[in-house]
Design a protein around this motif. Structure first.
Motif, short mmCIF file in Angstrom:
data_model
loop_
_atom_site.label_atom_id
_atom_site.label_comp_id
_atom_site.label_asym_id
_atom_site.label_seq_id
_atom_site.Cartn_x
_atom_site.Cartn_y
_atom_site.Cartn_z
N GLY A 1 7.78 17.05 -4.44
CA GLY A 1 9.16 16.68 -4.67
C GLY A 1 9.85 16.09 -3.46
O GLY A 1 9.29 16.00 -2.36
N VAL A 2 11.07 15.66 -3.68
CA VAL A 2 11.98 15.25 -2.60
C VAL A 2 13.28 16.02 -2.79
O VAL A 2 13.58 16.52 -3.87
CB VAL A 2 12.27 13.73 -2.62
CG1 VAL A 2 11.03 12.95 -2.22
CG2 VAL A 2 12.78 13.28 -3.97
N ALA A 3 14.05 16.11 -1.71
CA ALA A 3 15.28 16.91 -1.74
C ALA A 3 16.46 16.13 -1.19
O ALA A 3 16.31 15.25 -0.35
CB ALA A 3 15.08 18.21 -0.95
N SER A 4 17.63 16.48 -1.68
CA SER A 4 18.89 15.96 -1.16
C SER A 4 19.98 16.95 -1.54
O SER A 4 19.71 17.99 -2.12
CB SER A 4 19.20 14.57 -1.74
OG SER A 4 19.40 14.66 -3.14
N SER A 5 21.22 16.64 -1.20
CA SER A 5 22.34 17.47 -1.65
C SER A 5 23.44 16.57 -2.17
O SER A 5 23.35 15.35 -2.06
CB SER A 5 22.87 18.34 -0.50
OG SER A 5 23.70 17.58 0.37
N GLY A 6 24.49 17.16 -2.72
CA GLY A 6 25.59 16.36 -3.23
C GLY A 6 26.41 15.72 -2.12
O GLY A 6 26.38 14.51 -1.92
N PHE A 7 27.13 16.53 -1.38
CA PHE A 7 28.06 16.04 -0.37
C PHE A 7 27.39 15.13 0.65
O PHE A 7 27.94 14.08 1.02
CB PHE A 7 28.71 17.23 0.35
CG PHE A 7 29.65 16.84 1.45
CD1 PHE A 7 30.95 16.44 1.15
CD2 PHE A 7 29.25 16.85 2.77
CE1 PHE A 7 31.83 16.08 2.16
CE2 PHE A 7 30.13 16.49 3.78
CZ PHE A 7 31.41 16.10 3.48
#
Length: 441
Positions: free
Chosen positions: A48-54
């Motif tokens: 997978g890959v990851a990120s966040s909202g803000f």
């Protein structure tokens, strides 16, 4: 005793300003090693890959008012960030092109609830479409409910120190769960709870005396939303990912906080980045020059983080929710470590861990693109680099790690003939004494 320990740990990390960056990042990973072949991973291993909202959304039309909207002294305003809010379809396509099957994203509380009594249906629709696009692209969402950022109206009312925070957070979180359970996501309730509290202390949003109360409330709502998720989505996979703390700090953090979250978790979520060894005690001094990007990294450190958690929570599956390497401004690291080489080395050690019986089930790279790293655009973690401050087009430029990750996902690992590009450290202190006395063979 537990409450006192939590406060002591937090203050040890945060009350020495000149050492804060080094202390926090040295709270993540390092290790020793061996040279055996990398065993194959199971067919169902989750890449997978990851990120966040803000950190990635931004907005040319105005940013939702949150505790991070107005930066503190010395911090760069977020501006548009990488404008994921308006470019999510093309970014999702980039992720799908890597061959990954999991895309971690975050729902931004301040975006969907800009006022205590008002939810924004337009923003809910954005998340409907964005998460739906992830599923349509053949990936499974991993949804983070809380990634350190809170509406300004909540913080003005006292934030987590206000007893009403429990009710307010649960009202928001329940809406997230009931709206998106239909997509069958994996769930992260709180991103790195210990670092969440540490950030609030550093930013003056929380007093040391209040930290134990805040921790108690976070654990309380985590347990409650865990049950809500399982009612809405039977068989759901739920966790709260933790930042691995090396050099003997991790067992203290486990007792103070992580163990409490893991009582209601279906898998162990681990974040691991940095390395620190007795053979190079001054390596972290690079942080004075390059910030996070100057901190030492050692790929084998991921093995020790996995081993510690496997021993701490026996029989529980482990997912690496975040892992990667920062560079300063997108330039080469002072230690010469290339992103693609480090990524392949990391996966070698993940495969070694699995071969040694550690039940690791998935790996997310942080992050798909560069983004806003909590007050700065200097640390770059992206597989695709984005020069937010100098390039108005916000062009996604592939790093050497893009091709590497494609090969890894296609082969389900690095292959039995792969050997790390960097030798393991002579004496890592990721597991404190254990990683020196019981190195991986």
């Amino acid at each position: 005793m537990v409450k006192l320990t939590l406060r002591d740990v937090l203050m040890a990390l945060l009350t020495r300003p000149a050492v804060v960056a080094i202390a926090i990042a040295a709270t993540m990973t390092a290790l020793p090693a061996a040279s055996h072949a990398a065993a194959p991973l199971p067919p169902g291993f989750l890449w997978g890959v990851a990120s966040s909202g803000f950190q990635s959304e931004g907005s040319p039309d105005g940013i939702p008012a949150s505790n991070w909207t107005v930066p503190r002294a010395g911090q760069t305003p977020i501006g548009t960030s990488v404008d994921f809010r308006n470019r999510y379809r093309s970014d999702i396509a980039l992720a799908a092109g890597l061959g990954v099957k999991v895309y971690r994203i975050g729902v931004e509380w301040a975006r969907v609830q800009p006022a205590p009594t008002r939810f924004d249906q337009h923003e809910w629709a954005y998340y409907d479409d964005m998460i739906g696009a992830i599923v349509a692209a053949g990936m499974r969402p991993m949804i983070t409910i809380d990634h350190w950022v809170y509406p300004q109206w909540m913080m003005r009312a006292g934030g987590w120190t206000n007893p009403a925070s429990v009710r307010l957070w649960l009202a928001y979180a329940q809406r997230v769960v009931h709206r998106f359970a239909k997509f069958r996501p994996m769930w992260v309730t709180f991103n790195e709870p210990i670092m969440n509290i540490a950030q609030q202390l550093m930013r003056g949003e929380l007093s040391p005396a209040a930290a134990p109360v805040v921790a108690d409330r976070m654990v309380q709502v985590h347990q409650q939303i865990y049950r809500v998720i399982h009612r809405a989505q039977p068989g759901a996979m739920v966790t709260s990912n933790s930042a691995y703390m090396p050099a003997g700090a991790e067992p203290v953090i486990d007792v103070a906080l992580t163990d409490r979250f893991m009582r209601h978790a279906d898998f162990v979520g681990v974040d691991t980045y940095y390395g620190f060894t007795l053979s190079n005690p001054l390596a972290a001094a690079g942080a004075v020059r390059d910030g996070l990007a100057g901190l030492p990294v050692s790929a084998e450190s991921i093995y020790y983080a996995l081993r510690h958690n496997a021993r701490r929570y026996p029989g529980r599956p482990i997912y690496i929710v975040e892992s990667g390497m920062p560079t300063a401004g997108g330039g080469p690291r002072a230690d010469g470590y290339r992103r693609g080489d480090q990524l392949a080395d990391l996966i070698y050690w993940v495969q070694r861990a699995r071969a040694d019986g550690i039940p690791v089930i998935g790996y997310n790279y942080w992050s798909l693109t560069d983004n806003y790293e909590w007050g700065s655009y200097t640390p770059r973690f992206g597989l695709y680099t984005v020069n937010v401050l100098a390039d108005r087009t916000l062009r996604r430029i592939p790093t050497d790690a893009v091709a590497v990750y494609r090969r890894i996902t296609a082969r389900n690992g690095v292959g039995s003939n792969y050997r790390p590009t960097r030798a393991p450290a002579a004496c890592s202190i990721v597991e404190a004494a254990a990683s020196c006395l019981d190195p991986v063979r």
